[in-house]
Design an enzyme around this catalytic site. Structure first.
Site, PDB file in Angstrom:
ATOM      1  N   HIS A 236      -0.541  -5.913   6.380  1.00 47.30           N
ATOM      2  CA  HIS A 236      -0.201  -4.601   6.943  1.00 47.30           C
ATOM      3  C   HIS A 236      -0.989  -3.488   6.249  1.00 47.30           C
ATOM      4  CE1 HIS A 236       2.149  -1.288   8.544  1.00 47.30           C
ATOM      5  NE2 HIS A 236       2.382  -0.870   7.310  1.00 47.30           N
ATOM      6  N   LEU A 237      -1.056  -3.537   4.926  1.00 47.97           N
ATOM      7  CA  LEU A 237      -1.776  -2.514   4.176  1.00 47.97           C
ATOM      8  C   LEU A 237      -3.263  -2.511   4.512  1.00 47.97           C
ATOM      9  CD1 LEU A 237      -0.070  -2.874   0.681  1.00 47.97           C
ATOM     10  CD2 LEU A 237       0.035  -0.868   2.173  1.00 47.97           C
ATOM     11  N   CYS A 238      -3.837  -3.690   4.663  1.00 47.16           N
ATOM     12  CA  CYS A 238      -5.267  -3.790   4.969  1.00 47.16           C
ATOM     13  C   CYS A 238      -5.595  -3.135   6.308  1.00 47.16           C
ATOM     14  CB  CYS A 238      -5.714  -5.245   4.968  1.00 47.16           C
ATOM     15  SG  CYS A 238      -5.899  -5.949   3.311  1.00 47.16           S
TER      16      CYS A 238
ATOM     17  N   CYS B 277      -9.460   9.676  -9.542  1.00 39.21           N
ATOM     18  CA  CYS B 277     -10.123   9.982  -8.277  1.00 39.21           C
ATOM     19  C   CYS B 277     -10.767  11.364  -8.217  1.00 39.21           C
ATOM     20  CB  CYS B 277      -9.135   9.821  -7.123  1.00 39.21           C
ATOM     21  SG  CYS B 277      -8.673   8.100  -6.789  1.00 39.21           S
TER      22      CYS B 277
ATOM     23  N   GLY C 282     -12.404  -0.103  -4.202  1.00 39.99           N
ATOM     24  CA  GLY C 282     -13.630  -0.872  -4.326  1.00 39.99           C
ATOM     25  C   GLY C 282     -14.415  -0.448  -5.552  1.00 39.99           C
TER      26      GLY C 282
ATOM     27  N   LEU D 239       1.955   4.754  -8.371  1.00 43.46           N
ATOM     28  CA  LEU D 239       1.626   5.767  -7.382  1.00 43.46           C
ATOM     29  C   LEU D 239       2.886   6.171  -6.639  1.00 43.46           C
ATOM     30  CD1 LEU D 239      -0.604   7.363  -5.880  1.00 43.46           C
ATOM     31  CD2 LEU D 239      -0.732   5.450  -4.272  1.00 43.46           C
TER      32      LEU D 239
ATOM     33  N   GLY E 199      -6.932   8.076   0.687  1.00 42.40           N
ATOM     34  CA  GLY E 199      -6.298   7.164   1.632  1.00 42.40           C
ATOM     35  C   GLY E 199      -6.130   7.892   2.945  1.00 42.40           C
ATOM     36  N   PRO E 200      -5.908   7.172   4.027  1.00 40.99           N
ATOM     37  CA  PRO E 200      -5.790   7.835   5.335  1.00 40.99           C
ATOM     38  C   PRO E 200      -4.617   8.799   5.425  1.00 40.99           C
ATOM     39  CG  PRO E 200      -5.218   5.498   5.491  1.00 40.99           C
ATOM     40  CD  PRO E 200      -5.825   5.707   4.144  1.00 40.99           C
TER      41      PRO E 200
END
Length: 395
Positions: free
Chosen positions: A66-68, A172, A224, A274, A315-316
């Site tokens: 699901h996360l992918c 980040c 990544g 997080l 993240g989206p």
């Protein structure tokens, strides 16, 4: 070539092919990037990750699948290979004290990636490596003395009196911090040329999945490895090709939010936490932060959609909330979404991948491209880093 001046900003003449940089303002002169050889297509991630960690838990498999899908990532790169796992099988053993092994891998890998990215950047720049006067090195993936800044300087053949700055464990937002620091150096040291390099690997946080650590699965689906580099300097010479001006920079933290993003180094590696409210916290504070930056452009009538946007794609969910809150047109975050799809979240590097895509996009638009833009990143603190950027590219 003639030009006029309004609000302290040089304007294009009708015959110019590039906007003129303001005297004394830091500009971006070249970009480079690098990745490890191991490519991870997202559709292969679940099978490979569960195989490598010897996990057969159906719940974890379903959660990771699901996360992918929700991350929107299509391709990532990783330092971790089957050869490394064969040499260090303890990396996949729950609770195993492996920080020494992880650092053996990471310390070498991040410098090699930084070297490749820097060489590509210097080649695009076109000037001798001896002309680099300062180096700013950003990484949350290595720990040693001396740091990667020295090893990289030696491998590049920089002068032994090059001025070095090492920025450790920013997460980040580190790439934008590096740009801010490099900007200050370039503008306060006439004639200087600053090499900013960022390099990251997820090897410190790789571990077998555990239901007690749900963030580990987010990391497996989203993050990544890679490196990036940029040359920064003021008052560019005729032989240089500036494409963006770093007009103004600001950092701020949100009081009382230091526990929303946490990373703790342990004998097992680095453990991340997080908070689920991270996107909401960013959404609640982003508008005021952006207006503070925009005010430095000297045009009170400027609106959010009058600008280009280079946003770190944490993240989206963060991109979606920012887009909705600021009522941005869909294409405004295209460079950020594209970087996320192509590379995943590569921590401090990612903003430079976004800026490379943005450079290409502005060049294609030519005279129709916006002159002003914002560069944004968010990370532990919660820390906001922001840049007011002026495009020097035209048709």
């Amino acid at each position: 070539m003639s030009n006029s001046r309004m609000n302290g900003v040089e304007k294009l003449s009708s015959k110019s092919t590039r906007r003129v940089a303001n005297a004394g303002k830091a500009t971006l002169l070249a970009l480079g990037k690098a990745f490890p050889s191991q490519v991870v297509p997202q559709e292969n991630l679940v099978e490979g990750f569960l195989r490598d960690t010897k996990c057969d838990d159906a719940f974890i498999k379903e959660k990771l699948e699901h996360l992918c899908k929700t991350t929107t990532v299509k391709t990532r790169y990783t330092v971790l290979t089957r050869e490394i796992l064969a040499k260090y099988p303890e990396l996949t053993t729950e609770g195993s004290p492996t920080i020494k092994q992880r650092l053996e891998i990471a310390n070498e890998a991040v410098v090699e990636m930084a070297l490749e990215a820097s060489l590509g950047c210097i080649k695009e720049w076109g000037r001798p490596v001896e002309d680099i006067t300062h180096i700013v090195y950003v990484s949350s993936s290595e720990i040693r003395l001396p740091g990667g800044d020295l090893y990289l300087s030696a491998k590049l053949g920089l002068r032994n009196d090059v001025n070095r700055v090492m920025l450790y464990f920013l997460g980040c937002y580190g790439g934008v911090t590096g740009l801010r620091v490099a900007k200050d150096i370039a503008e306060n040291n006439p004639g200087s040329r600053v090499l900013l390099t960022t390099s990251e690997t997820t090897i410190l946080g790789f571990r077998p999945p555990n239901k007690a650590r749900p963030y580990d699965l987010v990391g497996a689906a989203l993050f990544g490895d890679g490196a990036a580099a940029v040359i920064i300097g003021a008052d560019p010479r005729e032989c240089e090709a500036p494409f963006m001006e770093l007009h103004y920079a600001v950092q701020q933290f949100l009081p009382g939010t230091q526990n929303v993003i946490e990373g703790r180094l342990t004998e097992e590696g680095i453990n991340f936490k997080l908070g689920r409210d991270l996107p909401q916290k960013i959404e609640e504070n982003i508008e005021e932060f952006c207006k503070k930056l925009m005010g430095k452009a000297g045009d009170e009538s400027m609106e959010f959609n009058d600008m280009f946007w280079a946003v770190h794609p944490g993240g989206p969910a963060i991109l979606n909330r920012l887009e909705t809150k600021l009522k941005l047109e869909k294409e405004k975050l295209e460079s950020s979404r594209r970087a996320l799809v192509d590379y995943g979240n590569v921590s401090s590097n990612t903003i430079l991948y976004v800026m490379e895509y943005m450079r290409d996009e502005l060049k294609k638009k030519g005279d129709a491209a916006q002159e002003w833009g914002l560069g944004l990143a968010f990370g532990p603190g919660i820390t906001f880093e922001g840049l007011l950027i002026r495009s020097l590219t035209s048709s």
